[in-house]
Design an enzyme around this catalytic site. Sequence first.
Site, PDB file in Angstrom:
ATOM      1  N   LYS A  37      35.540  50.804  36.363  1.00 54.10           N
ATOM      2  CA  LYS A  37      35.320  51.499  37.629  1.00 54.10           C
ATOM      3  C   LYS A  37      36.585  52.175  38.148  1.00 54.10           C
ATOM      4  O   LYS A  37      36.515  53.275  38.682  1.00 54.10           O
ATOM      5  CB  LYS A  37      34.742  50.560  38.676  1.00 54.10           C
ATOM      6  CG  LYS A  37      35.709  49.524  39.182  1.00 54.10           C
ATOM      7  CD  LYS A  37      35.057  48.652  40.217  1.00 54.10           C
ATOM      8  CE  LYS A  37      35.901  47.444  40.508  1.00 54.10           C
ATOM      9  NZ  LYS A  37      37.275  47.778  40.953  1.00 54.10           N
ATOM     10  N   THR A  38      37.725  51.512  37.993  1.00 48.75           N
ATOM     11  CA  THR A  38      38.968  52.139  38.444  1.00 48.75           C
ATOM     12  C   THR A  38      39.205  53.433  37.672  1.00 48.75           C
ATOM     13  O   THR A  38      39.632  54.444  38.228  1.00 48.75           O
ATOM     14  CB  THR A  38      40.162  51.196  38.232  1.00 48.75           C
ATOM     15  OG1 THR A  38      39.834  49.928  38.778  1.00 48.75           O
ATOM     16  CG2 THR A  38      41.397  51.723  38.929  1.00 48.75           C
ATOM     17  N   ASP A 217      36.646  51.695  47.123  1.00 46.37           N
ATOM     18  CA  ASP A 217      36.600  50.784  45.984  1.00 46.37           C
ATOM     19  C   ASP A 217      36.246  49.382  46.495  1.00 46.37           C
ATOM     20  O   ASP A 217      36.519  49.060  47.645  1.00 46.37           O
ATOM     21  CB  ASP A 217      37.984  50.774  45.319  1.00 46.37           C
ATOM     22  CG  ASP A 217      37.947  50.097  43.974  1.00 46.37           C
ATOM     23  OD1 ASP A 217      36.835  49.820  43.475  1.00 46.37           O
ATOM     24  OD2 ASP A 217      39.021  49.845  43.410  1.00 46.37           O
ATOM     25  N   GLU A 218      35.653  48.568  45.668  1.00 46.66           N
ATOM     26  CA  GLU A 218      35.306  47.182  46.026  1.00 46.66           C
ATOM     27  C   GLU A 218      34.519  47.133  47.339  1.00 46.66           C
ATOM     28  O   GLU A 218      34.836  46.362  48.238  1.00 46.66           O
ATOM     29  CB  GLU A 218      36.584  46.324  46.181  1.00 46.66           C
ATOM     30  CG  GLU A 218      37.555  46.402  45.016  1.00 46.66           C
ATOM     31  CD  GLU A 218      37.246  45.430  43.905  1.00 46.66           C
ATOM     32  OE1 GLU A 218      36.122  44.899  43.864  1.00 46.66           O
ATOM     33  OE2 GLU A 218      38.140  45.225  43.064  1.00 46.66           O
ATOM     34  N   GLN A 248      30.878  40.233  42.586  1.00 48.41           N
ATOM     35  CA  GLN A 248      32.301  39.988  42.805  1.00 48.41           C
ATOM     36  C   GLN A 248      32.652  39.925  44.290  1.00 48.41           C
ATOM     37  O   GLN A 248      33.811  40.103  44.667  1.00 48.41           O
ATOM     38  CB  GLN A 248      33.140  41.062  42.112  1.00 48.41           C
ATOM     39  CG  GLN A 248      33.061  40.976  40.605  1.00 48.41           C
ATOM     40  CD  GLN A 248      34.032  41.914  39.922  1.00 48.41           C
ATOM     41  OE1 GLN A 248      35.233  41.751  40.009  1.00 48.41           O
ATOM     42  NE2 GLN A 248      33.495  42.931  39.261  1.00 48.41           N
ATOM     43  N   ARG A 618      38.297  37.997  33.923  1.00 46.30           N
ATOM     44  CA  ARG A 618      39.634  38.606  33.806  1.00 46.30           C
ATOM     45  C   ARG A 618      40.130  38.534  32.375  1.00 46.30           C
ATOM     46  O   ARG A 618      41.054  39.231  31.981  1.00 46.30           O
ATOM     47  CB  ARG A 618      40.669  37.896  34.709  1.00 46.30           C
ATOM     48  CG  ARG A 618      40.376  37.885  36.196  1.00 46.30           C
ATOM     49  CD  ARG A 618      40.136  39.236  36.732  1.00 46.30           C
ATOM     50  NE  ARG A 618      38.688  39.472  36.884  1.00 46.30           N
ATOM     51  CZ  ARG A 618      38.158  40.653  37.136  1.00 46.30           C
ATOM     52  NH1 ARG A 618      38.950  41.694  37.284  1.00 46.30           N
ATOM     53  NH2 ARG A 618      36.858  40.814  37.244  1.00 46.30           N
TER      54      ARG A 618
END
Length: 738
Positions: A37-38, A217-218, A248, A618
């Site tokens: 996504k980033t 974002d997020e 998340q 992660r």
Amino acid sequence: MATPLPAYLDTLNEEQRRAVLHTGSPLLILAGAGSGKTRVITTKIAWLIKEKGLDPQSIMAVTFTNKAAREMAARAQVIEPRSAQAMLRTFHSFGAWFLRRHGKLAGLDPGFVIYDDDDSLALLATVMEGIPRPELRILAHNIARAKDYFLSPGDPELELIDHRKTFRRAYEKYQEKLQGIGNLDFGDLIKKPVELLRNHRDLAERFHERFRVVMVDEYQDANIAQSHLLKELYGPQTYLCVVGDDDQSIYSFRGAQVKNILAFSETFPKTEIIKLEQNYRSSSSILGVASSVVDHNRGRLGKTLRAVKKEGKKPVLAFLPDQDTESEFCSELIQKAGGYGDWAVVYRTNAQSLGFETEFLRRGIPYRVVGSLKFYEREEIKDALALLAFVVNPRDEVAFRRVVNKPSRGLGPAALDRIIEGGANLYEASKKTAPALSAKARSGIQTFLRAIEAGKLTLANEGKAEKKTIIGEGMREAGEAKQKAGEGFLKGSIGLSECVVTLAEESGIAAYHLSHDEVSGNQRLSNLQELANAASLYEASEEGLLEFLEHIELDRSLGEETAETAEAVTLITLHNTKGLEFKRVIMTGIEQGIFPREDKTGDDLEEERRLFYVGATRAMDELYISSCAYRRMWGKTMPMAPSIFLQEIDQKDLRIIGERPRSFAQTMGREERRPVKSSDGRWALGDRVYHDDQGYGTITQIREGDQGPVVKVIFENGQERRFLSSHQSSSYIKIGDD
DNA sequence: TAATCGATCTTTTTT
DNA sequence: AGATCGATTA
């Protein structure tokens, strides 16, 4: 297919490319962990500038952490250098930027200082005298929450946060005082811009003109106030794009609303949704373990995350006897494999880092601790910052109270009250009131004022850049001469550091901390020196000082980044890992009571599951999970049971090392389990109780004391009580016993 | 006003 | 175990 797509889009998959090339209606990207996504956001920024010819200054992208903002900026600039001019900030830093420029419209002085939670608590204490500390904490916390929910003191909905009259009054008085001082807390940085944009439509229109693209974002971490801010920034011409992952969402304790994602399509009509469901980061076996835990949650949007990578190495679950063995286990894994920088040791609470640090130090394993930097919470640093804050805002009563009588200068409560009554500008009031004070107090306040004046003198207000360097040189020499002569404890003549040094020394704070205790005195002094060094990067002017203070309040990771270049193991909390990735991850302390925490039930337990999911995803290549049979907590060694999350993983997907503690076998296979029951079987977490004096309440904690179970209850009136099950159980009646 | 002792709590997670 | 806070004391 007229023109070929630019090369930097080649590496994207179809959905990612669709997301980058999407224009027009609002876009919601549901992006699973590790789905790039980033990359999509940064590529989109670059593409908008490069291919669509957008002015970089018309692009805004908001994140929640400074780390994420920095990374976004860096990655976008690799593709398109002009991205540097886009506004890439955290929500809070955008709010501060906005209010420095436009706060005047709401009667706000642009020279405001931002209060952290400690400062807020101190402020609350000044308006709510005689209320015990723990109670003040609850009130301060609820005030912060109210602002997250975009509620003002008069709002009837405040009821939902805390229905007591005391709370309403506290919020009211707190806000009034804060306004009078002219400073802001974190919540204000979001809430005030919303109010301003609502009350000044012309300003809102100017913003709609300027920012044609707004990205978040997020988004699952956004609270109500932040979603309101987004709405205000959305104009008829605005292209809106948010990215989020409901799995998340780990900040609901801070007011984050996953609902924002669900409601997005309703708030912004014609929203299109793109799902990114290919995970590029983790091996399929790691993804399997992570997914199986979060699959046990009920409230999910539901998406399928597919691993692109092969199965890879089977995740390892290690049952260990105690936390010392755990540190050794980690050390040996790391030392055997090498590649320190590939490793992350992850834990639920910051306090758990200590054991690893000790062991790593002993073995010479290089490490860095992320996020636990308590540097800015240290007494001496807070003192120095209070002096700086008072220089920029002489109405800052919190700062004033903190340092005016430190070291002791004979200014007691009586003298302070008289000064504070002398006017809102405490600098002027001090001067004015001084002659009327006792001789001791008078000379005390004068010493303080001299220190503040000396600090002010180091600030060159009519700053021409060249003049400043000359002054800087001169100052440096003066500083060195002083140092040689043995005067002063601190060095600093570059930029703002001179101001920090002057204030710390003239106020007597440096000497105070040095002499106060021999052991930590030198450490404290070197902390002050470090603060001065950090200040040297800023201009020696009032603006520079404001920038410095704002930077400190909004980004406390300062100094962590420097260690990043070094090849070192990362020690980090689960929360802090969000957005990061590591080749190898060890999740430690996966025990009932630690993770999930013992008081977590219902929605909170689901959030803990998501936290597990975040932590596990992660890992790129290898995942290790450790669970101890015994753990030292509060100086006592306690028997621990493995986390229930471990039962939620198909045991075939794990390679199990060590002996599974008996308690694990006992809890295995049980579907629902009462979280914690008192040993006499009378009370369970979450039970509702009634007390004659306090009214209704809920059990929040049970622990074994010397005289049997101790039960903690939080009552609806906000009071907290604990009682011995054996003695007082008759005055506490259990409600709705099923 | 400062220093010392003892009781109590701590370990969420962060802008 | 260690820190922190409050009360008590000099």
